[in-house]
Design an enzyme around this catalytic site. Sequence first.
Site, PDB file in Angstrom:
ATOM      1  N   ASP A   1       0.823  -1.205   0.000  1.00 57.94           N
ATOM      2  CA  ASP A   1       0.000   0.000   0.000  1.00 57.94           C
ATOM      3  C   ASP A   1       0.862   1.262   0.000  1.00 57.94           C
ATOM      4  O   ASP A   1       2.025   1.233   0.367  1.00 57.94           O
ATOM      5  CB  ASP A   1      -0.936   0.016   1.216  1.00 57.94           C
ATOM      6  CG  ASP A   1      -0.185   0.083   2.530  1.00 57.94           C
ATOM      7  OD1 ASP A   1       0.885  -0.544   2.636  1.00 57.94           O
ATOM      8  OD2 ASP A   1      -0.652   0.767   3.458  1.00 57.94           O
ATOM      9  N   GLU A   2       0.276   2.354  -0.402  1.00 56.43           N
ATOM     10  CA  GLU A   2       0.861   3.689  -0.305  1.00 56.43           C
ATOM     11  C   GLU A   2       2.299   3.763  -0.838  1.00 56.43           C
ATOM     12  O   GLU A   2       3.157   4.435  -0.285  1.00 56.43           O
ATOM     13  CB  GLU A   2       0.805   4.190   1.133  1.00 56.43           C
ATOM     14  CG  GLU A   2      -0.633   4.330   1.635  1.00 56.43           C
ATOM     15  CD  GLU A   2      -0.735   4.669   3.106  1.00 56.43           C
ATOM     16  OE1 GLU A   2      -1.683   5.379   3.487  1.00 56.43           O
ATOM     17  OE2 GLU A   2       0.121   4.212   3.877  1.00 56.43           O
ATOM     18  N   ALA A   3       2.548   3.047  -1.939  1.00 52.88           N
ATOM     19  CA  ALA A   3       3.877   3.065  -2.557  1.00 52.88           C
ATOM     20  C   ALA A   3       3.962   4.253  -3.516  1.00 52.88           C
ATOM     21  O   ALA A   3       4.207   4.110  -4.713  1.00 52.88           O
ATOM     22  CB  ALA A   3       4.129   1.742  -3.289  1.00 52.88           C
TER      23      ALA A   3
END
Length: 523
Positions: A327-329
């Site tokens: 996530d949130e890369a």
Amino acid sequence: MFRLLGSLLLVTAAGAFAGGAAPAPRAAATPLDRVIPAPTSVDAGGSPYRITDSTRIRVDGSREARRVGEYLADVLRPSTGYRLPVTTSGSGGIQLRLGKGSFGAEGYRLDSGSKGVTITAAGPSGLFHGVQTLRQLLPAAVEKDSVQPGPWLIAGGTIKDTPRYGWRGAMLDVSRHFFTVDQVKRYIDQLALYKMNKLHLHLSDDQGWRIAIDSWPRLTTYGGSTQVGGGPGGYYTKADYKEIVRYAGSRHLEVVPEIDMPGHTNAALASYAELNCDGVAPPLYTGTEVGFSSLCVDKEVTYDFVDDVVRELAAITPGRYLHIGGDEAHSTSHEDFVKFMDRVQPIVAKYGKTVVGWHQLTGATPVKGALAQYWGLDSTSAEEKAQVAAAARGGTGIVLSPADRIYLDMKYDANTPLGLSWAGYVEVQRAYDWDPGEYLAGVPASAVRGVEAPLWSETISKSADIEYMAFPRLAGVAELGWSPASTHDWGDYRVRLAAQGLRWDAMGIGYYRSPQVPWESVS
């Protein structure tokens, strides 16, 4: 839908109790349908059983049943003051049996009458879950660690119970703030009471790396040396982690370890310069921003690193799953994200584990059998939801963790002293009043594997914080995962939940006394 309205069972001592005990004052046994999670079916009636100083816990000859019996005895002895020997001989009392039946791997049947209580299941997990129901049928004072007066009544009748979903989990973020083995064990015991069966440990993030990896020792000695706001941080040795896994297993929970990547990796990048594209290690990070870190997708050493970490972690994880985050890369391009996941997912399979990732994994190509954990909001874009739905229709299983429903780190309201509010306020009714089977449009009900309640720890630093944010919402998540959709009714649930407050008081759990719940008090 079962509803046993008005089934409060008032009993008198005359002829009602086993063991020849003297008549007791008029007392109430908890109705069979008042437990959490709500059972699949309840047939109430008949005389209750009373636990006395002559009660035995009778098990069959299996080692598994004896273990559950000893666990039950350990729960009951401090508050009752009774010996409660665990034996394979005799009849009556509390009987735990492994046998054939339509229970599934985790279901059970509980039969109660004046001569005793029998819990029957196909496997040890079912027996253990049946024991949790038995605990809730006893007065809340049974949870205390000193002798209480009783009486210890279990209402008469039959419960038949099987879970709706196979994944009923809770996630604990030990990266932003570190929690000791004993603190994790305490949470495990609380999860077990409500028949949860997965403990997802978020073991790495920008603020700290928490699991020892022999081939990359600085991950913990340096990367694990701090946490949000500074402080000493900490990490689990492999022996520590094995003890958490063992203890969780004794409570019939499977540990799902997570190494978040390619983002949320500053602790690793700070520990080893070669993992950075420019070969320069950034400083350790103690803030709470997200999305700024990334493993170097084009370096081969990155995949050597991932292989070593997955290999060592898989070797000490007996469970089926290994979570790779995703996530949130934000610092990784979409092209690089896809390239990274295409390389990393086969590594997980190579070491015998099934991939779990946050739902951004569906933006790449999930491998066969992978699970995607959805943490989006009601306001998440239609495009992103459609991407998850398409993956689900293609065979990817979905675990539901909507942030504006069951993220336990969200504030209850504006006055909540802990937690965050980026996903909005999540009061108790909002956490409970939704159906996982119908939550995401376009996702077949058959693709939903279950639910999981994450607790991120930006503002959480001790067990009292965990408990205040988890309770009472965790009980509702457990019911969403276990109980048939036909039993989900907020008006009924809030009454059952109110009675749990006395149990949490007895257990020393400091919970949020939501104004939405008519909490009971000691009379």
